[in-house]
Design a protein around this motif. Structure first.
Motif, short mmCIF file in Angstrom:
data_model
loop_
_atom_site.label_atom_id
_atom_site.label_comp_id
_atom_site.label_asym_id
_atom_site.label_seq_id
_atom_site.Cartn_x
_atom_site.Cartn_y
_atom_site.Cartn_z
N ILE A 1 0.86 -1.19 0.00
CA ILE A 1 0.00 0.00 0.00
C ILE A 1 0.90 1.23 0.00
N THR A 2 0.82 2.02 -1.07
CA THR A 2 1.71 3.17 -1.21
C THR A 2 0.94 4.47 -1.13
N PRO A 3 1.18 5.28 -0.08
CA PRO A 3 0.56 6.61 -0.07
C PRO A 3 1.34 7.52 -1.03
N LEU A 4 0.61 8.17 -1.95
CA LEU A 4 1.32 8.90 -3.01
C LEU A 4 1.91 10.22 -2.54
N GLY A 5 1.48 10.71 -1.37
CA GLY A 5 2.03 11.98 -0.88
C GLY A 5 3.03 11.77 0.24
N ASP A 6 3.73 10.62 0.25
CA ASP A 6 4.65 10.32 1.34
C ASP A 6 5.86 11.24 1.30
N THR A 7 6.08 11.96 2.39
CA THR A 7 7.19 12.91 2.44
C THR A 7 8.53 12.19 2.51
N PHE A 8 8.53 10.93 2.95
CA PHE A 8 9.80 10.27 3.25
C PHE A 8 10.21 9.22 2.22
N LEU A 9 9.25 8.75 1.42
CA LEU A 9 9.57 7.67 0.49
C LEU A 9 9.02 7.96 -0.89
N SER A 10 9.85 7.73 -1.91
CA SER A 10 9.38 7.91 -3.28
C SER A 10 8.68 6.64 -3.73
N GLU A 11 7.57 6.77 -4.47
CA GLU A 11 6.86 5.57 -4.94
C GLU A 11 7.69 4.79 -5.95
N ARG A 12 8.70 5.45 -6.55
CA ARG A 12 9.57 4.79 -7.54
C ARG A 12 10.39 3.65 -6.92
N LEU A 13 10.57 3.72 -5.59
CA LEU A 13 11.33 2.69 -4.88
C LEU A 13 10.81 1.29 -5.16
N TYR A 14 9.52 1.21 -5.49
CA TYR A 14 8.88 -0.10 -5.62
C TYR A 14 8.72 -0.53 -7.07
N ASP A 15 9.35 0.21 -8.00
CA ASP A 15 9.16 -0.07 -9.43
C ASP A 15 9.48 -1.51 -9.79
N GLU A 16 10.55 -2.03 -9.21
CA GLU A 16 11.00 -3.37 -9.64
C GLU A 16 10.67 -4.45 -8.60
N LEU A 17 9.67 -4.19 -7.78
CA LEU A 17 9.41 -5.09 -6.66
C LEU A 17 9.00 -6.51 -7.09
N GLU A 18 8.35 -6.62 -8.27
CA GLU A 18 7.89 -7.95 -8.71
C GLU A 18 9.04 -8.96 -8.76
N GLN A 19 10.26 -8.49 -8.99
CA GLN A 19 11.37 -9.45 -9.11
C GLN A 19 11.68 -10.11 -7.75
N TRP A 20 11.25 -9.47 -6.66
CA TRP A 20 11.47 -10.06 -5.33
C TRP A 20 10.21 -10.71 -4.78
N VAL A 21 9.08 -10.28 -5.31
CA VAL A 21 7.80 -10.73 -4.75
C VAL A 21 6.95 -11.33 -5.86
N PRO A 22 6.94 -12.65 -5.98
CA PRO A 22 6.18 -13.25 -7.07
C PRO A 22 4.67 -13.02 -6.94
N ARG A 23 4.19 -12.92 -5.70
CA ARG A 23 2.74 -12.75 -5.51
C ARG A 23 2.48 -11.38 -4.90
N LEU A 24 2.36 -10.38 -5.78
CA LEU A 24 2.27 -8.99 -5.31
C LEU A 24 0.95 -8.33 -5.73
N THR A 25 0.29 -7.69 -4.77
CA THR A 25 -0.89 -6.86 -5.06
C THR A 25 -0.53 -5.42 -4.72
N ARG A 26 -0.77 -4.52 -5.66
CA ARG A 26 -0.42 -3.11 -5.40
C ARG A 26 -1.66 -2.29 -5.12
N ARG A 27 -1.54 -1.37 -4.19
CA ARG A 27 -2.60 -0.42 -3.86
C ARG A 27 -1.97 0.95 -3.70
N THR A 28 -2.66 2.01 -4.14
CA THR A 28 -2.15 3.36 -3.91
C THR A 28 -3.27 4.20 -3.30
N LEU A 29 -2.91 5.21 -2.55
CA LEU A 29 -3.93 6.13 -2.07
C LEU A 29 -3.35 7.53 -1.88
#
Ligand SMILES: NC(=O)c1ccc[n+]([C@@H]2O[C@H](COP(=O)([O-])OP(=O)(O)OC[C@H]3O[C@@H](n4cnc5c(N)ncnc54)[C@H](O)[C@@H]3O)[C@@H](O)[C@H]2O)c1
Length: 586
Positions: A245-273
């Motif tokens: 679950i990625t809050p899009l206005g996070d002051t501390f973390l860029s949402e881009r950090l998770y761009d390549e997450l599928e390579q580590w997590v075969p079963r991934l569900t993404r949510r944004t708010l």
């Protein structure tokens, strides 16, 4: 005294320290373990935990050195991810010895939970993981590495972007400074800072242990960050399904950090708010709904990722969306687009059969739930009843689309007061009722939301053919702008959508002032033919509506003619007026 109402407390001993563990709900149900971040204690979850406890066995604990858990001695080396994993294992062995648990982590709670879900020793003990605002340090290390090794301009930009957001991490690595800051003004002003910058509601949040917790928690960073980022593990694969679950206005973390997450997590569900960092405090309804849905899908043994197919599924999955005028044209296409994104849909129309059909098809398309409501949007009391019923039976609406509208052509001098009343009642008062009633519920809930009002290109383009209709739409446009200003501080967005000619039924039901019934029919047919020739599909307007919500756009002209007229209204208004004079009446 505990801040978690009705919680049962116990102490769990592990590695020379004592953890304070709280439990809510029926222990026979699936166990959900909530892990807090920095500089919080387990009470950061109180709103979410209360909601989850209706369905699950909910477990929370104060991380070592925080809240009412004891701190390791010495502090240095006492907060390594290995030791935090020991603590987690001790807690789950105590509260759920025979069944795997569902882990939910926020901030540092998420960072450490990534460790739990990627090390071998917890395999089989974790059924699922919901991560919020806290990356795996291993994945983060590889992310940085990849950008340093292949530095395209975009990737360097991402690196610098996250680097700038991480200023506090560098500070926390300095000796003594953080401790002094937390024991001094920062500690005192922290609740106020959260309230003002993060819009975190005030209240009974415990702060007495904050300076001590925050000073201890600095060791979370010092003991782990530099070492792990320098030498990230190469086998940090998640062994359980993960919901991110990625809050899009996070002051501390860029949402881009998770761009390549599928390579580590075969079963991934993404949510944004659309929210800032402290979502357990600011968006408990949405989090509880997503956690419930995810845990249930894993427990039911269904597909381990919840994947509606629509383009905006990460944002609207499980949200409650109400569309007026949903029985036809733009309203129906909008209901379908939200359904495709996995939203729960309330289809409102004065035509009961049409509304029922939209709800039925929405369910087939992908809405987990859809309901039809028959209401005339211009009727104040009927709208009040609808708002009460929706709140009581389906919940507070996350997205409201005030779309119902009727057409009226004919010159101003031919338009009777009755004609004016009819068009203003539906096109303007319908929108006012919707905004007033559902907007109030959104504001009172205090967890954000979005209102979309369907205006028209004629809101800013004068014409001889549609004076009353255009006036109603200009009013809707200004109402939307004013409301946007008023609700911005509450995290509620408002968008006005301004389509040009769209091929819908509006042409065959539009009324024409000053002509008899036969002439009216003839004009309806002629405009229907013209709109048919133009053939702009309502589905494209629906797509613009979803995009407007995702991007929180203020005014959205749809169709090339609407965009052209918008530009002219700003930069060549005289030309637009000349066109209005030349244009033949409908
Ligand atoms: N079609 C276009 O070219 C166009 C252009 C710009 C703006 N719009 C606006 O888009 C909106 C949707 O129009 P459409 O083209 O899809 O029309 P449509 O006639 O196809 O659909 C309108 C729906 O609203 C319902 N409705 C009408 N009055 C209602 C009321 N009082 N209470 C409840 N439901 C009511 C109708 O039953 C119908 O199902 C309207 O506000 C319209 O003014 C349309």
């Amino acid at each position: 005294m505990t801040e978690l109402e009705g919680a049962r407390e116990r102490r769990v001993r592990t590695g020379g320290i004592e953890l304070c563990v709280a439990e809510l709900g029926d222990p026979g149900r699936p166990t959900v373990v909530l892990v807090h971040g920095y500089p919080d204690s387990k009470e950061v979850w109180s709103e979410v935990a209360a909601r989850l406890a209706e369905r699950f066995h909910v477990v929370l604990y104060d991380v070592r050195g925080h809240g009412r858990s004891t701190a390791p001695r010495p502090l240095r080396g006492g907060f390594t991810l290995e030791k935090l994993t020991d603590d987690f294992q001790a807690v789950i062995d105590a509260v759920s010895p025979d069944r795997p648990v569902h882990v939910v982590g926020h901030d540092w709670g998420s960072v450490q939970s990534w460790e739990f879900v990627t090390v071998r020793r917890t395999e089989g003990r974790i059924a699922s993981f919901t991560s919020m605002s806290g990356p795996s340090l291993d994945h983060f290390g590889h992310w940085i590495d990849g950008r340093l090794k292949r530095p395209t301009p975009r990737r360097v930009g991402q690196l610098l972007g996250q680097g700038a957001k991480s200023w506090y991490v560098y500070l926390l690595h300095t000796p003594v400074l953080p401790e002094l800051a937390w024991r001094g003004p920062l500690g005192k002003r922290w609740p106020d800072i959260l309230r003002r910058l993060e819009k975190v509601p005030g209240g009974d949040y415990p702060t007495s242990s904050l300076p001590r917790d925050a000073a201890h928690g600095a060791w979370l960073y010092r003991d782990n960050v530099r070492a792990r980022l320098r030498r990230p593990r190469t086998d940090a694969y998640a062994h359980a399904p993960v919901q991110l679950i990625t809050p899009l206005g996070d002051t501390f973390l860029s949402e881009r950090l998770y761009d390549e997450l599928e390579q580590w997590v075969p079963r991934l569900t993404r949510r944004t708010l659309p929210a800032r960092h402290w979502i357990p405090r600011t968006r408990p309804d949405q989090l509880a709904a997503w956690i419930t849905e995810f845990v249930r899908s894993v427990e039911d043994g269904g597909p381990e990722t919840v994947k509606p197919t629509g383009k905006y599924a990460d944002r609207f999955g499980g949200q409650l969306v109400l569309v007026t005028g949903a029985g036809s044209g733009i309203g129906r296409a909008t209901a379908f687009a939200f359904a495709e994104a996995g939203a729960r849909v309330v289809a409102v129309d004065r035509d009961d059969e049409a509304a029922a059909r939209t709800a039925e098809l929405s369910r087939l398309i992908g809405a987990p739930e859809a309901w039809a409501e028959t209401v005339d949007v211009s009727a104040e009391q009927a709208m009040e009843k609808l708002a009460d019923k929706v709140a009581a039976e389906y919940g507070v609406v996350d997205v409201l689309v005030n779309n119902a509208g009727i057409g009226l052509g004919g010159s101003f001098l031919d338009t009777t007061p009755q004609d004016w009343k009819e068009v203003l009642d539906v096109n303007l008062w319908g929108v006012i009722h919707g905004c007033r009633l559902f907007g109030k519920q959104m504001a009172e809930r205090g967890q954000g939301g979005h209102i979309v009002n369907i205006a028209s290109a004629v809101a800013y383009q004068p014409s001889r053919a549609l004076p009353a209709y255009s006036t109603s739409k200009a009013a809707v446009l200004m109402l939307s702008e004013c409301l946007r200003a008023e609700l911005a501080g509450r995290g509620i967005g408002v968008s006005a959508i301004c389509p040009g000619f769209v091929n819908t039924n509006i042409t065959s039901t539009a009324r024409f002032a000053g002509v008899d019934a036969e002439e009216e029919k003839r004009r309806q047919k002629r405009t229907a033919r013209l709109y048919g020739l133009r053939n702009y599909p309502p589905e494209k307007v629906a797509d613009a509506i979803l995009k407007a919500v995702v991007r929180n756009q203020a005014v959205v002209p749809v169709t090339p003619e609407a965009r052209g007229a918008r530009l002219m209204s700003r930069f060549a208004p005289r030309a637009l007026r000349a066109i209005a004079r030349l244009e033949p009446p409908l």
